[in-house]
Motif scaffolding. Structure first.
Motif, short mmCIF file in Angstrom:
data_model
loop_
_atom_site.label_atom_id
_atom_site.label_comp_id
_atom_site.label_asym_id
_atom_site.label_seq_id
_atom_site.Cartn_x
_atom_site.Cartn_y
_atom_site.Cartn_z
N THR A 149 -0.60 10.29 -21.61
CA THR A 149 -0.93 9.12 -20.80
C THR A 149 -1.43 9.58 -19.44
O THR A 149 -0.74 10.30 -18.73
CB THR A 149 0.30 8.20 -20.62
N LEU A 150 -2.65 9.15 -19.12
CA LEU A 150 -3.25 9.43 -17.82
C LEU A 150 -3.15 8.17 -16.98
O LEU A 150 -3.57 7.09 -17.40
CB LEU A 150 -4.72 9.83 -18.01
N SER A 151 -2.61 8.32 -15.77
CA SER A 151 -2.37 7.16 -14.92
C SER A 151 -3.08 7.35 -13.58
O SER A 151 -2.96 8.40 -12.95
CB SER A 151 -0.86 6.99 -14.70
N TYR A 152 -3.81 6.33 -13.17
CA TYR A 152 -4.40 6.30 -11.82
C TYR A 152 -3.48 5.47 -10.93
O TYR A 152 -3.13 4.33 -11.30
CB TYR A 152 -5.80 5.70 -11.86
N VAL A 153 -3.09 6.00 -9.77
CA VAL A 153 -2.08 5.34 -8.96
C VAL A 153 -2.45 5.32 -7.48
O VAL A 153 -3.27 6.12 -7.01
CB VAL A 153 -0.69 6.03 -9.12
N TRP A 154 -1.80 4.39 -6.78
CA TRP A 154 -1.78 4.38 -5.31
C TRP A 154 -0.40 4.89 -4.92
O TRP A 154 0.62 4.27 -5.20
CB TRP A 154 -1.99 2.96 -4.79
N SER A 155 -0.37 6.04 -4.28
CA SER A 155 0.89 6.70 -3.92
C SER A 155 1.26 6.43 -2.47
O SER A 155 0.40 6.17 -1.62
CB SER A 155 0.76 8.21 -4.14
N ARG A 156 2.54 6.52 -2.20
CA ARG A 156 3.01 6.37 -0.83
C ARG A 156 2.70 7.61 0.00
O ARG A 156 2.28 7.50 1.15
CB ARG A 156 4.51 6.09 -0.82
N ASP A 157 2.88 8.80 -0.58
CA ASP A 157 2.79 10.03 0.20
C ASP A 157 1.89 11.11 -0.40
O ASP A 157 1.43 11.98 0.33
CB ASP A 157 4.20 10.64 0.39
N ASP A 158 1.67 11.10 -1.71
CA ASP A 158 0.92 12.19 -2.33
C ASP A 158 -0.55 12.14 -1.93
O ASP A 158 -1.14 11.06 -1.78
CB ASP A 158 1.06 12.12 -3.85
N ALA A 159 -1.15 13.31 -1.79
CA ALA A 159 -2.54 13.40 -1.35
C ALA A 159 -3.50 12.86 -2.39
O ALA A 159 -3.29 13.06 -3.60
CB ALA A 159 -2.88 14.85 -1.03
N PRO A 160 -4.56 12.18 -1.97
CA PRO A 160 -5.58 11.74 -2.92
C PRO A 160 -6.13 12.93 -3.72
O PRO A 160 -6.29 14.03 -3.20
CB PRO A 160 -6.66 11.13 -2.02
N GLU A 161 -6.38 12.68 -5.00
CA GLU A 161 -6.88 13.66 -5.97
C GLU A 161 -5.80 14.63 -6.47
O GLU A 161 -6.08 15.47 -7.31
CB GLU A 161 -8.08 14.45 -5.45
#
Length: 289
Positions: free
Chosen positions: A192-204
């Motif tokens: 499962t590949l998930s695209y997310v908006w994270s609180r702290d993790d760097a984009p990409e």
């Protein structure tokens, strides 16, 4: 001498270890049912009275929501209907068709809840190309951490489930899949590949699910900078899958949108705008639904 009593410390130690291991396995299986088995890979997920939609108003809402999702989310013709997935033991907050800052959208008002809308593909889609999508959030889950099993909330995410060569799995992945089969009647998706908006993790950045490496998340937005703004993204699904899993993707079996704040107890609103999932070949309007 009571022989059972003389062995009791060791027996108790082993029993405690077994109990802890069993609890971890059950918790992992429950998480995976929510993240993958229940919402992406299972046509017959178990339901109780709280999860059954049987009254006329709810059925009418489902019909309206399905029509709104079909208009907003375009996927190849092999896709089925968009369906709400209500997880036993989890609060569900409904998706609502709205207009937000001049765009049609599906809105979720999360309140310590898990809201999932998914579409299955039968047969699976070979050669998936680009995924274009837009989303907006007004806040981030308090204390969310994608790397912690007890704090993996995300205000928005898009999940893609794939089949593949299960002989490549680790023994742990096979065990979790068997637990999923016992709970839901279906094995876990291969990946499962998930695209997310994270609180702290760097984009990409690519974040592994803390319970299993069969779920990997690509961070496309992060932090508070763009709160309250529409964010538009185009992703090369094949390239992202290869970067996340180190192999070519197999057939895609499902796509879902998911807003969850059940771990952190956060209240927030999120919006999903237009989404288009394309086959690798060029497709015309008549091939999309």
């Amino acid at each position: 001498m009571n022989h059972d009593a003389s062995r009791s410390p060791e027996k108790h130690r082993k029993g405690a270890v077994f109990a802890r291991g069993g609890a971890v396995a059950v918790a992992a299986a429950a998480t995976l049912v929510v993240l993958t088995g229940g919402l992406l890979g299972c046509a017959h997920a178990p339901a109780d009275d709280a999860t059954m939609v049987s009254d006329a108003p709810a059925t009418k809402h489902s019909e309206v929501l399905g029509a709104a999702a079909r208009a907003l989310f375009q996927t190849p013709v092999a896709g089925g209907e968009w369906q709400v997935m209500r997880m036993p033991g989890k609060t569900y907050e409904p998706f609502e068709s709205v207009s937000r800052v001049g765009r049609p959208a599906l809105q979720v008002s999360a309140r310590r809840s898990v809201s999932v809308l998914r579409q299955r593909f039968e047969p699976g889609l070979d050669g998936v190309g680009a995924l274009d999508f837009s989303w907006m959030v007004e806040a981030l889950p308090h204390g969310a951490d994608l790397k912690r099993a007890d704090a993996t909330d995300a205000p928005v995410r898009i999940l893609l489930a794939f089949e593949g060569d299960r002989s490549r799995w680790s023994p742990a992945a096979h065990r979790l899949s068997e637990l999923s089969r016992l709970i839901t009647g279906e094995p876990l998706p291969y990946a499962t590949l998930s695209y997310v908006w994270s609180r702290d993790d760097a984009p990409e950045s690519v974040v592994f699910n803390p319970r299993t490496d069969r779920i990997r998340k690509v961070v496309v937005d992060s932090g508070k900078q763009y709160l309250g703004q529409w964010r538009d993204h185009t992703r090369d699904v094949r390239a992202d899958f290869i970067r996340a899993f180190g192999e070519e993707p197999g057939p895609m079996t499902a796509v879902a949108v998911m807003t969850d704040t059940d771990n952190t107890g956060t209240r927030l609103r999120a919006w999903y705008g237009a989404m288009r999932l394309s086959a690798a070949r060029s497709v015309g309007t008549s091939d999309m639904r």
